[in-house]
Design a protein around this motif. Structure first.
Motif, PDB file in Angstrom:
ATOM      1  N   VAL A   4      -2.335  -5.437  -2.249  1.00  0.00           N
ATOM      2  CA  VAL A   4      -2.761  -6.823  -2.010  1.00  0.00           C
ATOM      3  C   VAL A   4      -1.875  -7.797  -2.781  1.00  0.00           C
ATOM      4  N   GLY A   5      -1.358  -7.376  -3.934  1.00  0.00           N
ATOM      5  CA  GLY A   5      -0.433  -8.227  -4.681  1.00  0.00           C
ATOM      6  C   GLY A   5       0.874  -8.429  -3.945  1.00  0.00           C
ATOM      7  N   VAL A   6       1.373  -7.363  -3.308  1.00  0.00           N
ATOM      8  CA  VAL A   6       2.612  -7.473  -2.528  1.00  0.00           C
ATOM      9  C   VAL A   6       2.398  -8.390  -1.329  1.00  0.00           C
ATOM     10  N   LEU A   7       1.270  -8.239  -0.640  1.00  0.00           N
ATOM     11  CA  LEU A   7       0.975  -9.117   0.492  1.00  0.00           C
ATOM     12  C   LEU A   7       0.904 -10.585   0.057  1.00  0.00           C
ATOM     13  N   ALA A  67      -3.703 -16.024   0.633  1.00  0.00           N
ATOM     14  CA  ALA A  67      -2.793 -15.375  -0.305  1.00  0.00           C
ATOM     15  C   ALA A  67      -3.310 -15.479  -1.736  1.00  0.00           C
ATOM     16  N   PHE A  68      -3.881 -16.617  -2.094  1.00  0.00           N
ATOM     17  CA  PHE A  68      -4.419 -16.769  -3.441  1.00  0.00           C
ATOM     18  C   PHE A  68      -5.615 -15.847  -3.658  1.00  0.00           C
ATOM     19  N   THR A  69      -6.412 -15.639  -2.611  1.00  0.00           N
ATOM     20  CA  THR A  69      -7.530 -14.694  -2.707  1.00  0.00           C
ATOM     21  C   THR A  69      -7.010 -13.270  -2.909  1.00  0.00           C
ATOM     22  N   LEU A  70      -5.972 -12.886  -2.173  1.00  0.00           N
ATOM     23  CA  LEU A  70      -5.369 -11.562  -2.358  1.00  0.00           C
ATOM     24  C   LEU A  70      -4.794 -11.415  -3.767  1.00  0.00           C
ATOM     25  N   PHE A 126       0.808  -1.218   0.000  1.00  0.00           N
ATOM     26  CA  PHE A 126       0.000   0.000   0.000  1.00  0.00           C
ATOM     27  C   PHE A 126       0.847   1.277   0.000  1.00  0.00           C
ATOM     28  N   ALA A 127       2.081   1.176  -0.494  1.00  0.00           N
ATOM     29  CA  ALA A 127       2.946   2.359  -0.550  1.00  0.00           C
ATOM     30  C   ALA A 127       2.870   3.067  -1.891  1.00  0.00           C
ATOM     31  N   ASN A 128       2.312   2.416  -2.900  1.00  0.00           N
ATOM     32  CA  ASN A 128       2.224   3.026  -4.224  1.00  0.00           C
ATOM     33  C   ASN A 128       1.160   4.122  -4.232  1.00  0.00           C
ATOM     34  N   GLY A 129       1.515   5.263  -4.784  1.00  0.00           N
ATOM     35  CA  GLY A 129       0.586   6.386  -4.778  1.00  0.00           C
ATOM     36  C   GLY A 129      -0.515   6.283  -5.803  1.00  0.00           C
TER      37      GLY A 129
END
Length: 299
Positions: free
Chosen positions: A102-105, A138-141, A91-94
């Motif tokens: 969620v992709g990073v997580l 993780a697959f849901t994210l 969530f750091a991308n502006g």
């Protein structure tokens, strides 16, 4: 980097990144389904546990490699908005904090699970299995990342297969979750135990046991895989646990568990006169000790 003469560098990077991302998602879906098959003991009678485990690890490693290729290729895009910190801090991308976050997580959870695979015995089977259940979250994210940030997921012919893959994973997970299996086993065990009044004895071959934990999952009241890697078990099995131990016997990859019913002696009927021969004329036979799984002392 140019793939086609009419493609710009940004388009080429975009194509490579999204191709790797879609392939990673597809392989992760197969990996999760394969993990369900491995964790529930499916196909154990047709394939060795080591072969299924090696295939699962190969699929997971390939999928995560493609996933990180997808992530880091975004940094090569000359007009991209993804920074290096966005690859590690959610969530750091502006521009797209939710979709990329969620992709990073998802990537970080999947990577942690991949690292935990060789640490299974150190963590203990129970803790490792609880940790490994995060793969479904993780697959849901990851599905959310694909739908929110994927620029090629707009058409229905792309979106519908993505949603169907995620939905199939959820349905199968609900069908094989612990609470569903316990309920099913309770029903079948109650029906079977009406016909089973005997206790049984269980023996584990320590030389063959590979400490995979299938026995503890199927019969936790009898087997316990300790954190130090040792397997403890109760040698006497009460009637209500016989069905659970029978499942553990079937699912053990090393075939190291043996269960025998407590034997009961069988007596021949009283002497009776027969037209052709009497009981005294017949040769004596060795008494059979009848057990639930095999006969000892008889044919």
């Amino acid at each position: 980097m140019v793939i086609a003469p009419d493609c710009t560098a940004a388009q080429s990077v975009h194509l490579v990144a999204h191709t790797a991302g879609f392939l990673s998602y597809l392989l992760l879906w197969v990996t999760i389904l394969w993990g369900m098959m491995l964790g529930r003991g499916w196909a154990m009678t047709r394939f060795k546990h080591s072969q299924l485990y090696a295939t699962h690890m190969t699929l997971a490693l390939t999928a995560m490699t493609l996933g990180w290729v997808h992530a880091f290729t975004q940094l090569a895009n000359p007009v991209g908005t993804v920074r290096l910190i966005d690859e590690f801090v959610p969530f750091a991308n502006g521009r797209d904090p939710i979709g990329i976050g969620v992709g990073v997580l998802a990537a970080e959870i999947m990577t942690a699970l991949l690292i935990s695979m060789p640490l299974q015995r150190i963590l203990g089977y129970g803790r490792w299995r609880a940790l490994h259940s995060l793969a479904y979250a993780a697959f849901t994210l990851l599905t959310g990342h694909l739908l929110l940030s994927g620029s090629h997921v707009g058409p229905l012919f792309v979106k519908i297969p993505v949603l169907l893959m995620w939905l199939s994973t959820v349905v199968l997970w609900l069908g094989v979750s612990d609470w569903a299996l316990k309920r099913k086993r309770a029903i079948t065990d109650r029906a079977s135990n009406r016909l089973r009044g005997q206790t049984a004895e269980v023996v584990v071959d320590a030389g063959r046991c590979t400490r995979d934990g299938f026995c503890e999952r199927e019969a936790p009241e009898i087997f316990e895989l300790r954190a130090d890697g040792r397997l403890g078990y109760r040698s006497t099995v009460p009637p209500e646990e016989i069905e659970a131990v029978a499942r553990a016997v079937r699912l053990c990859p090393a075939r190291a568990i043996r269960m025998n019913r407590a034997g009961s002696r069988v007596y021949m009927p009283k002497n009776e006169t027969v037209e052709t021969e009497t009981a005294a004329d017949r040769p004596k036979e060795t008494l059979a000790n009848v057990t639930g799984f095999h006969r000892r002392g008889g044919k």
